[in-house]
Scaffold this motif. Structure first.
Motif, PDB file in Angstrom:
ATOM      1  N   ALA A   1       0.816  -1.211   0.000  1.00  0.00           N
ATOM      2  CA  ALA A   1       0.000   0.000   0.000  1.00  0.00           C
ATOM      3  C   ALA A   1       0.857   1.271   0.000  1.00  0.00           C
ATOM      4  CB  ALA A   1      -0.940  -0.002   1.206  1.00  0.00           C
TER       5      ALA A   1
ATOM      6  N   THR B   1      -4.354  -4.117  -2.770  1.00  0.00           N
ATOM      7  CA  THR B   1      -4.563  -2.787  -2.194  1.00  0.00           C
ATOM      8  C   THR B   1      -5.759  -2.063  -2.801  1.00  0.00           C
ATOM      9  OG1 THR B   1      -3.061  -1.688  -3.775  1.00  0.00           O
ATOM     10  CG2 THR B   1      -2.101  -2.552  -1.732  1.00  0.00           C
TER      11      THR B   1
ATOM     12  N   GLU C   1      -7.988  -0.879   0.063  1.00  0.00           N
ATOM     13  CA  GLU C   1      -7.891   0.537   0.422  1.00  0.00           C
ATOM     14  C   GLU C   1      -9.239   1.232   0.284  1.00  0.00           C
ATOM     15  OE1 GLU C   1      -5.163   2.475   1.670  1.00  0.00           O
ATOM     16  OE2 GLU C   1      -4.705   0.379   2.114  1.00  0.00           O
TER      17      GLU C   1
ATOM     18  N   TYR D   1      -1.939   7.376   3.077  1.00  0.00           N
ATOM     19  CA  TYR D   1      -3.104   6.511   3.075  1.00  0.00           C
ATOM     20  C   TYR D   1      -4.404   7.258   2.790  1.00  0.00           C
ATOM     21  CZ  TYR D   1      -2.446   8.103   7.900  1.00  0.00           C
ATOM     22  OH  TYR D   1      -2.197   8.852   9.009  1.00  0.00           O
TER      23      TYR D   1
END
Length: 225
Positions: free
Chosen positions: A50, A194, A198, A223
């Motif tokens: 990530a 991811t 995410e 992030y």
């Protein structure tokens, strides 16, 4: 020629990404060798996928080792518990499965155990990525993972598909002895993982006050990009 070797060139960026994936795959596989460290290694795999592969922040080894050390205890406890439960369920299925010696209820028990294994697999899709991002108690991590597994069922199916394809890729690599696949599958799977993960994680990130540089530009954590 100078343009081709420029680090901002699309080709060079792609080659750099491929190299990072291979490097991450190698580190991950080495750290998985003791078996009991697979949980911490998987947590670190996602964190690096990530932060480094997806958002181009920092370096593979630095972030992997930092995450591995920071999450070792929790990740190992969760991994060992999940592994033992899985092995126990598999053993129960073998004992209570549909055989000539099994009771008339053996098939029902085997079905129940199989359903429990599927639930644990769904929880496992989220538990290590969540652990890599949030500082929470193990019970809270498991509870949130269970909630996400069924609240975001479509994402869960996609995540399970990525895991199964990665497992199949490793199996093919072992069966065909194509060594290069070992340097592709874990890193590539982590990177692909991811995208759905995410999307889910951002829904549970706590809101933070906006921060700005001296020039007035907003500071956005990797992030939240």
């Amino acid at each position: 020629m100078d343009r081709f070797f420029n680090s901002d060139n699309a080709v060079m960026r792609a080659l750099s990404k491929i190299f990072d994936m291979g490097w991450l795959s190698l580190i991950y596989l080495v750290f998985c060798i003791p078996v009991f460290t697979i949980g911490a290694a998987t947590t670190s795999l996602y964190y690096v996928s990530a932060k480094v592969l997806r958002h181009n922040r920092s370096y593979v080894w630095r972030e992997f080792w930092s995450s591995f050390k920071g999450n070792f205890r929790q990740s190992t406890i969760v991994w060992v518990i999940m592994l033992l439960v899985y092995l126990l369920l598999i053993w129960n299925i073998q004992v209570m499965g549909i055989t000539d010696e099994a009771s008339e209820y053996g098939g029902y028990f085997a079905g129940a155990y199989l359903a429990m294994m599927i639930v644990i697999a769904c929880i496992g899709c989220y538990v290590f990525p969540i652990m890599s991002r949030f500082a929470m108690k193990i019970t809270h991590i498991l509870r949130l993972s269970l909630y996400c597994a069924f609240r975001h069922i479509i994402h869960t199916v996609v995540l399970l598909a990525i895991i199964l394809l990665a497992g199949f890729g490793i199996y093919v690599a072992i069966y065909t002895q194509i060594i290069v696949m070992f340097l592709i599958v874990p890193g590539l799977a982590g990177f692909l993982y991811t995208f759905p993960m995410e999307h889910v994680m951002k829904k549970y990130m706590p809101k933070q006050e906006k921060k700005f540089t001296e020039d007035g530009e907003e500071i956005v954590e990797w992030y939240n990009e």
